[in-house]
Design a protein around this motif. Sequence first.
Motif, PDB file in Angstrom:
ATOM      1  N   SER A 321      29.513 -14.121   1.673  1.00  0.00           N
ATOM      2  CA  SER A 321      30.179 -12.837   1.470  1.00  0.00           C
ATOM      3  C   SER A 321      29.650 -12.193   0.197  1.00  0.00           C
ATOM      4  O   SER A 321      29.591 -12.841  -0.853  1.00  0.00           O
ATOM      5  CB  SER A 321      31.694 -13.049   1.356  1.00  0.00           C
ATOM      6  OG  SER A 321      32.347 -11.858   1.010  1.00  0.00           O
ATOM      7  N   THR A 322      29.267 -10.930   0.317  1.00  0.00           N
ATOM      8  CA  THR A 322      28.752 -10.174  -0.828  1.00  0.00           C
ATOM      9  C   THR A 322      29.576  -8.912  -1.017  1.00  0.00           C
ATOM     10  O   THR A 322      29.780  -8.152  -0.062  1.00  0.00           O
ATOM     11  CB  THR A 322      27.277  -9.795  -0.614  1.00  0.00           C
ATOM     12  OG1 THR A 322      26.507 -10.988  -0.433  1.00  0.00           O
ATOM     13  CG2 THR A 322      26.729  -9.029  -1.801  1.00  0.00           C
ATOM     14  N   PRO A 372      23.889 -16.598  -2.331  1.00  0.00           N
ATOM     15  CA  PRO A 372      23.107 -17.818  -2.582  1.00  0.00           C
ATOM     16  C   PRO A 372      23.677 -19.045  -1.882  1.00  0.00           C
ATOM     17  O   PRO A 372      24.023 -20.042  -2.519  1.00  0.00           O
ATOM     18  CB  PRO A 372      23.196 -17.958  -4.106  1.00  0.00           C
ATOM     19  CG  PRO A 372      24.535 -17.385  -4.444  1.00  0.00           C
ATOM     20  CD  PRO A 372      24.751 -16.249  -3.476  1.00  0.00           C
ATOM     21  N   VAL A 373      23.767 -19.003  -0.554  1.00  0.00           N
ATOM     22  CA  VAL A 373      24.397 -20.106   0.180  1.00  0.00           C
ATOM     23  C   VAL A 373      23.519 -20.674   1.292  1.00  0.00           C
ATOM     24  O   VAL A 373      23.937 -21.593   1.986  1.00  0.00           O
ATOM     25  CB  VAL A 373      25.753 -19.661   0.787  1.00  0.00           C
ATOM     26  CG1 VAL A 373      26.762 -19.367  -0.299  1.00  0.00           C
ATOM     27  CG2 VAL A 373      25.571 -18.457   1.702  1.00  0.00           C
ATOM     28  N   PHE A 374      22.309 -20.126   1.450  1.00  0.00           N
ATOM     29  CA  PHE A 374      21.471 -20.559   2.564  1.00  0.00           C
ATOM     30  C   PHE A 374      20.351 -21.475   2.063  1.00  0.00           C
ATOM     31  O   PHE A 374      19.605 -21.123   1.152  1.00  0.00           O
ATOM     32  CB  PHE A 374      20.865 -19.355   3.284  1.00  0.00           C
ATOM     33  CG  PHE A 374      21.894 -18.461   3.900  1.00  0.00           C
ATOM     34  CD1 PHE A 374      22.539 -18.825   5.069  1.00  0.00           C
ATOM     35  CD2 PHE A 374      22.235 -17.257   3.293  1.00  0.00           C
ATOM     36  CE1 PHE A 374      23.496 -18.007   5.630  1.00  0.00           C
ATOM     37  CE2 PHE A 374      23.194 -16.430   3.851  1.00  0.00           C
ATOM     38  CZ  PHE A 374      23.832 -16.815   5.026  1.00  0.00           C
ATOM     39  N   PRO A 473      20.483 -15.443   6.731  1.00  0.00           N
ATOM     40  CA  PRO A 473      20.182 -14.280   5.886  1.00  0.00           C
ATOM     41  C   PRO A 473      19.995 -13.006   6.704  1.00  0.00           C
ATOM     42  O   PRO A 473      20.239 -11.904   6.206  1.00  0.00           O
ATOM     43  CB  PRO A 473      18.877 -14.687   5.181  1.00  0.00           C
ATOM     44  CG  PRO A 473      18.857 -16.170   5.216  1.00  0.00           C
ATOM     45  CD  PRO A 473      19.544 -16.566   6.492  1.00  0.00           C
ATOM     46  N   GLU A 474      19.563 -13.165   7.948  1.00  0.00           N
ATOM     47  CA  GLU A 474      19.355 -12.003   8.807  1.00  0.00           C
ATOM     48  C   GLU A 474      20.614 -11.169   8.951  1.00  0.00           C
ATOM     49  O   GLU A 474      20.554  -9.953   9.116  1.00  0.00           O
ATOM     50  CB  GLU A 474      18.857 -12.464  10.185  1.00  0.00           C
ATOM     51  CG  GLU A 474      18.324 -11.362  11.066  1.00  0.00           C
ATOM     52  CD  GLU A 474      19.357 -10.788  12.030  1.00  0.00           C
ATOM     53  OE1 GLU A 474      19.080  -9.759  12.666  1.00  0.00           O
ATOM     54  OE2 GLU A 474      20.448 -11.388  12.120  1.00  0.00           O
ATOM     55  N   ASN A 475      21.772 -11.824   8.844  1.00  0.00           N
ATOM     56  CA  ASN A 475      23.050 -11.130   8.985  1.00  0.00           C
ATOM     57  C   ASN A 475      23.234 -10.056   7.926  1.00  0.00           C
ATOM     58  O   ASN A 475      23.943  -9.070   8.140  1.00  0.00           O
ATOM     59  CB  ASN A 475      24.195 -12.153   8.905  1.00  0.00           C
ATOM     60  CG  ASN A 475      25.524 -11.591   9.332  1.00  0.00           C
ATOM     61  OD1 ASN A 475      26.327 -11.189   8.500  1.00  0.00           O
ATOM     62  ND2 ASN A 475      25.744 -11.546  10.632  1.00  0.00           N
ATOM     63  N   TYR A 476      22.571 -10.228   6.780  1.00  0.00           N
ATOM     64  CA  TYR A 476      22.703  -9.264   5.685  1.00  0.00           C
ATOM     65  C   TYR A 476      21.621  -8.192   5.721  1.00  0.00           C
ATOM     66  O   TYR A 476      21.745  -7.169   5.056  1.00  0.00           O
ATOM     67  CB  TYR A 476      22.662 -10.009   4.336  1.00  0.00           C
ATOM     68  CG  TYR A 476      23.838 -10.929   4.190  1.00  0.00           C
ATOM     69  CD1 TYR A 476      25.031 -10.495   3.612  1.00  0.00           C
ATOM     70  CD2 TYR A 476      23.798 -12.217   4.705  1.00  0.00           C
ATOM     71  CE1 TYR A 476      26.125 -11.327   3.529  1.00  0.00           C
ATOM     72  CE2 TYR A 476      24.896 -13.058   4.631  1.00  0.00           C
ATOM     73  CZ  TYR A 476      26.054 -12.603   4.047  1.00  0.00           C
ATOM     74  OH  TYR A 476      27.152 -13.436   3.987  1.00  0.00           O
ATOM     75  N   PRO A 561      31.668 -21.649   4.251  1.00  0.00           N
ATOM     76  CA  PRO A 561      31.191 -20.435   3.575  1.00  0.00           C
ATOM     77  C   PRO A 561      31.390 -19.140   4.357  1.00  0.00           C
ATOM     78  O   PRO A 561      31.349 -18.061   3.778  1.00  0.00           O
ATOM     79  CB  PRO A 561      29.692 -20.715   3.373  1.00  0.00           C
ATOM     80  CG  PRO A 561      29.582 -22.194   3.353  1.00  0.00           C
ATOM     81  CD  PRO A 561      30.615 -22.672   4.329  1.00  0.00           C
ATOM     82  N   MET A 562      31.612 -19.235   5.672  1.00  0.00           N
ATOM     83  CA  MET A 562      31.753 -18.037   6.494  1.00  0.00           C
ATOM     84  C   MET A 562      33.217 -17.676   6.736  1.00  0.00           C
ATOM     85  O   MET A 562      33.508 -16.667   7.361  1.00  0.00           O
ATOM     86  CB  MET A 562      31.032 -18.246   7.836  1.00  0.00           C
ATOM     87  CG  MET A 562      30.549 -16.970   8.498  1.00  0.00           C
ATOM     88  SD  MET A 562      29.468 -17.318   9.912  1.00  0.00           S
ATOM     89  CE  MET A 562      30.661 -17.637  11.202  1.00  0.00           C
TER      90      MET A 562
END
Length: 582
Positions: A321-322, A372-374, A473-476, A561-562
């Motif tokens: 989450s950002t 920074p979670v991946f 990361p693609e989700n962002y 994390p999600m």
Amino acid sequence: MIIHTMQRFVIPVIALFTLMMTTACQGPMKQSSEETLTAVPGGKFYGGIFKMNESEYIKNLFPHSIIDVYSYRVASQIYEGLFKFDQHSLKVVPSLVESYTTNDALTKYTFKLKKNVFFHDDPCFIDGKGRKLNANDIAYCFTLACTKDKNNQSSNLFVDVIKGADDFYDKKADSIEGIKVIDEFTIEFTLEKANSMFLYNLARPGAFIFPKEAYELYEDEMRTKCVGTGAFRLSSVDEDISIILKKNENYHGFDEYGNQLPFLNALVITFIKKKEIEFFQFKKQELDMVYRLPTNFIINILEEADKQSKKYNLQRVPEMSTQFLAFNNQNETFKDVNVRKAFSFAIDRQRILEYILNGEGYKAGIHGITPPVFESYDISKIKGYSFNLDSARYYMNKAGYPNGKGFPAITLDLNSEGQQYNNVALEIKNQLKKHLNITIKAEISPFSHIAEKSTSGKYEMLRLAWIADYPSPENYLWAYNSKLLPASPKDKSYPNLTRYANKQFDEYYEKALTAKNTNEAFQYFMEAERILMKDAPFLVLWYDEGYRLIQPYVKDFPNNPMQYRDFSTVYFDNAKELNAQK
């Protein structure tokens, strides 16, 4: 989808206690002290009502319309897709699928469906009895997802992915070439080209399955008229107050001991906006979980959690989450990249994290939009923006606004979500005034209004949180693909809410989607994100850390994390202790 002042926010204890006492007993469904839990193999128990709260009300539970995390968390208990996420590992795992095969080129997928899956009982069916799921249901939902419609925010999952979906979407074809029903329980998909995200897409809310009968009967009412195959069925909706989900007695899932799922009798979700009241209810055991702690008391809560470890469990994890400020890149002011860079350099994120949030965040957002979670995706290699007053003023001068002179009035739109974001907004307002000599107005609205403004582009600057609905990361980055922009700036835009466009970004992003493996895909994603950050279409504030308290009798409910929640396996432990507490 998804704030504090410079001074510490203090509420008089007596006034706060009085407020809590007047609201604490408003829950819609109380656990009966006479209700017992039934022991089953594996040391688990059937029974119990899980009670939780969300700070914002749902916008829409219709799968193709879900764009916010509040709706997603509710809908994912009612609906299922071909795949889902394992809430321990977040790996994509079969849900409605029994087995599947692919060709060597990864352009053809054949899925065998489970044969014991039934839709929830509902008046949309003959005699109100839920019928068996079949392959035609999958084809119907995916075809509908590729249709231009005001309720459809999910076309990006399959258009340009499944063969012929783009022609169907543009009304150049009557059907989708790449969707083929083989038999009652077998369906085949042919892709335009290999797509590394395809299985992830099948676990996302836009790929949830519902029956044709429900859509034809309820249409727009499917916002709150839900018919799925999930472990829980929608029982009642009291707008902006509560939602009750009851156990699906005909659910197809079983655990490793042969116990039919789910274990819980019901889920009750309330929508109290004040985090202090929510936490007080949790301490009185009127809630079984509290997610996101009241910022004003977080230090005391964390200290108390250590001392009271037997009374409740603290779970904390860096989140996917950002938190950021979105700039409308088609707005006359924010069209100028120099303005966007000036704002990005002018904000002291570390101050916000330490003094406004009291540390309730993982890290200051000084790199990219991706948190920074991946694994194998090192965001420290992405140059973002940290507080630099000289750079902020340099870019403001370059934009033609020396010392803020002539800068137009700007509004920052936000939803409050329990006071936190109000306080952050006030701090941002103060910093922009102090550092750039510009004045902005903060306007607080219900989340439903914020969601509408974000998609319609009727904003200048918007407080948003991007919370992953699949772990990549693609989700962002998919939200900045210019292919997802509408033809007219007057049309709604989702997921590209900032209305950003850069062809070089698009090229790297597309290369990542067709990469041979994850490492190669991540390299392309990182190049795309570097380009994105140079253009500064948004202002990253911080990366979240999830604080969650759960009662000690709640079992098999891991934090992740999600914040992906699967209540089908959650159960209450120790019937005697539970009833004594309740």
